[in-house]
Design an enzyme around this catalytic site. Structure first.
Site, short mmCIF file in Angstrom:
data_model
loop_
_atom_site.label_atom_id
_atom_site.label_comp_id
_atom_site.label_asym_id
_atom_site.label_seq_id
_atom_site.Cartn_x
_atom_site.Cartn_y
_atom_site.Cartn_z
CG ASP A 21 -10.74 -0.18 71.12
OD1 ASP A 21 -11.80 -0.82 71.30
OD2 ASP A 21 -10.45 0.36 70.04
NE ARG B 57 -10.34 2.69 66.14
CZ ARG B 57 -11.47 3.38 66.05
NH1 ARG B 57 -12.14 3.40 64.92
NH2 ARG B 57 -11.92 4.07 67.08
O1 F6P Z 1 -14.13 3.50 70.63
C1 F6P Z 1 -13.40 2.44 70.13
C2 F6P Z 1 -14.29 1.63 69.22
O2 F6P Z 1 -15.32 1.04 69.94
C3 F6P Z 1 -13.50 0.59 68.45
O3 F6P Z 1 -13.29 -0.59 69.12
C4 F6P Z 1 -14.33 0.45 67.21
O4 F6P Z 1 -13.54 0.05 66.13
C5 F6P Z 1 -14.80 1.82 67.00
O5 F6P Z 1 -14.86 2.45 68.24
C6 F6P Z 1 -16.14 1.91 66.29
O6 F6P Z 1 -16.58 3.22 66.34
P1 F6P Z 1 -17.77 3.90 65.54
O7 F6P Z 1 -18.72 4.34 66.57
O8 F6P Z 1 -17.19 5.08 64.86
O9 F6P Z 1 -18.34 2.90 64.59
#
Ligand code: F6P
EC number: 2.7.1.11
Length: 437
Positions: A206, A251
């Site tokens: 992000d 996010r």
């Molecule tokens: O690391 C950031 C991110 O890639 C965000 O952009 C996204 O919302 C989130 O992680 C999703 O993470 P997870 O692996 O917990 O679904």
């Protein structure tokens, strides 16, 4: 920011000649190199500097030191990757292993599996030994060979584990939550009066961690996202009333959406968390655009428009699970066109994890390697409770409390957002008056 905030903690005096000492002996500060005893100024305009009272804040520069703290022959190192995936994790692991072994002569490097869980015995994960041969070619794969997990573990249990294995340096590759965890580990180590360095390499697709210029993997991720934008644009142009709607990760920070949209320069609208959107005002604007030009392309960051949705609790890292704005907006657009009895052909694309599970592109691979080298130099010199970062394109040491103190976000009054507004032609706000005819 005050000068004292940027002082990096050190385990003690450096008394061992560095095997890389010869590399730095005859160098002084230049545009491309900052001597180890020099500092990188936090402020880079005369006005900012002139407004300061007292010592101007400055970063310790990254890079090899003439003398180091740890004796490489007796040094044991641990590496852990935490949080969500990001292109380049394997490049960083490999970069750490090669720098430690080839240049410093460190002989024992341990990889902890599945994030901080790997440092807590009751989770039952094995500990793997990392060697130059073992990490050959790993940079060609996405993901992390060590595995990962979200969430922190008890720092006392982690330090017990480091003690038992005789680890002197722990490298943590992770996001802001993992860096807060690393800070707690470093504090536990200090309370026990141990000499173990904890050095972080910040990771976030992000791009929301500050003091790192941009984060590794970010360029690869937004590059991959452009494929979805191109597909959505092609689809939108092909049909009457065509709308391409693309949702991208991000996010709290809309950098991926902004950069991917700028890279393709076809989007008509970019919606990001930093700039609140009134959907009721946006819809007539979109309908007008489709009527006038035949199609439209909308790029949204997943954290946009959250005021229209309910959060779904939190994940193991403590992050709010967001409502799905892309799906919500898709429904609202379809309903709006239906109510206006206007033809619409909407194609919705959410590449989701596709953009972060790929291997790093060559630019990010170089960047990962250089971050890894800087992290090793810092740790071998006994620096702790810090992350490697970049400030004004120079590698620097950033104390963890500073690195986690703020979030990097798109500034709605800054030049990046201005570029997006120029490229898309969208108004600063979707007030009814911005629908021109
Ligand atoms: O690391 C950031 C991110 O890639 C965000 O952009 C996204 O919302 C989130 O992680 C999703 O993470 P997870 O692996 O917990 O679904």
């Amino acid at each position: 920011m005050e000068a004292a905030d940027l002082r990096v903690r050190s385990l003690g005096a450096c008394r061992t000649e560095s095997p890389l000492g010869a590399l730095v002996t005859r160098r002084g500060t230049t545009e491309h190199y900052v001597d180890e005893n020099d500092r990188v100024l936090f402020d880079d305009t005369l006005a900012m500097l002139a407004a300061r009272d007292g010592e101007p804040p400055s970063f310790e520069p990254g890079g090899p030191r003439r003398q180091i703290y740890f004796d490489p022959a007796k040094t044991r190192v641990g590496i852990v990757t935490c949080g969500g995936l990001c292109p380049g994790l394997n490049d960083v692991i490999r970069g750490l292993v090669l720098e430690l072994t080839s240049h410093y002569g460190v002989r024992k490097i341990l990889g902890f599996r599945h994030g901080y869980q790997g440092l807590v015995a009751r989770h039952g994960h094995d500990v793997v030994e990392l060697t130059p041969d073992g990490v050959e070619y790993i940079n060609e794969q996405g993901g992390t060979i060590l595995g990962t997990s979200r969430g922190n573990q008890d720092p006392a249990e982690i330090v017990d584990c480091l003690d038992q294995l005789g680890v002197n340096i722990l490298f943590v590759i992770g996001g802001d939550g993992s860096m807060r965890g690393a800070q707690r580990i470093a504090r536990e180590i200090a309370e026990r009066d141990r000499r173990i360095a904890v050095v972080g390499v910040p990771k976030t697709i992000d791009n929301d961690i500050p003091f790192i210029g941009h984060s590794f993997g970010f360029q690869t991720a937004f590059g991959k996202a452009t494929e979805s934008i191109r597909a959505a644009h092609t689809e939108a142009k092909a049909q009457p009333g065509g709308i391409g709607l693309v949702q991208l990760m991000g996010r709290h920070s809309g950098f991926i959406a902004c950069y991917a949209a700028l890279a393709t320069n076809d989007a008509d609208y970019v919606l990001i968390p930093e700039v609140p959107v009134d959907v009721d005002d946006f819809l007539p604007h979109l309908r007008r655009r489709v009527r006038d030009r035949g199609h439209a392309l909308v790029v949204v960051a997943e954290g946009a428009g959250q005021s229209y949705l309910s959060p779904n609790g939190t994940d193991a890292s403590g992050n709010t699970r967001l409502g799905d704005f892309g799906v919500y907006l898709r429904r609202r657009i379809l309903d709006d066109f239906a109510a206006a009895a206007e033809e619409v052909n909407l194609k919705y694309i959410d590449p989701s994890y596709v953009i972060r599970s790929v291997p790093a592109n060559p630019y990010d691979s170089v960047y990962c390697l250089r971050l890894a080298q800087a992290a090793v130099h810092a740790a071998m010199a006994g620096r702790t409770e810090m992350v490697v970062g970049t400030w004004r394109s120079r590698f620097v040491h950033v104390p963890i409390p500073v690195a986690v103190s703020t979030r990097n976000q798109v500034d709605p009054s800054g030049d990046l957002w201005m570029s997006v507004l120029e490229a898309t032609g969208q108004p600063t706000t979707f007030e009814p008056s911005t629908v021109t005819s």
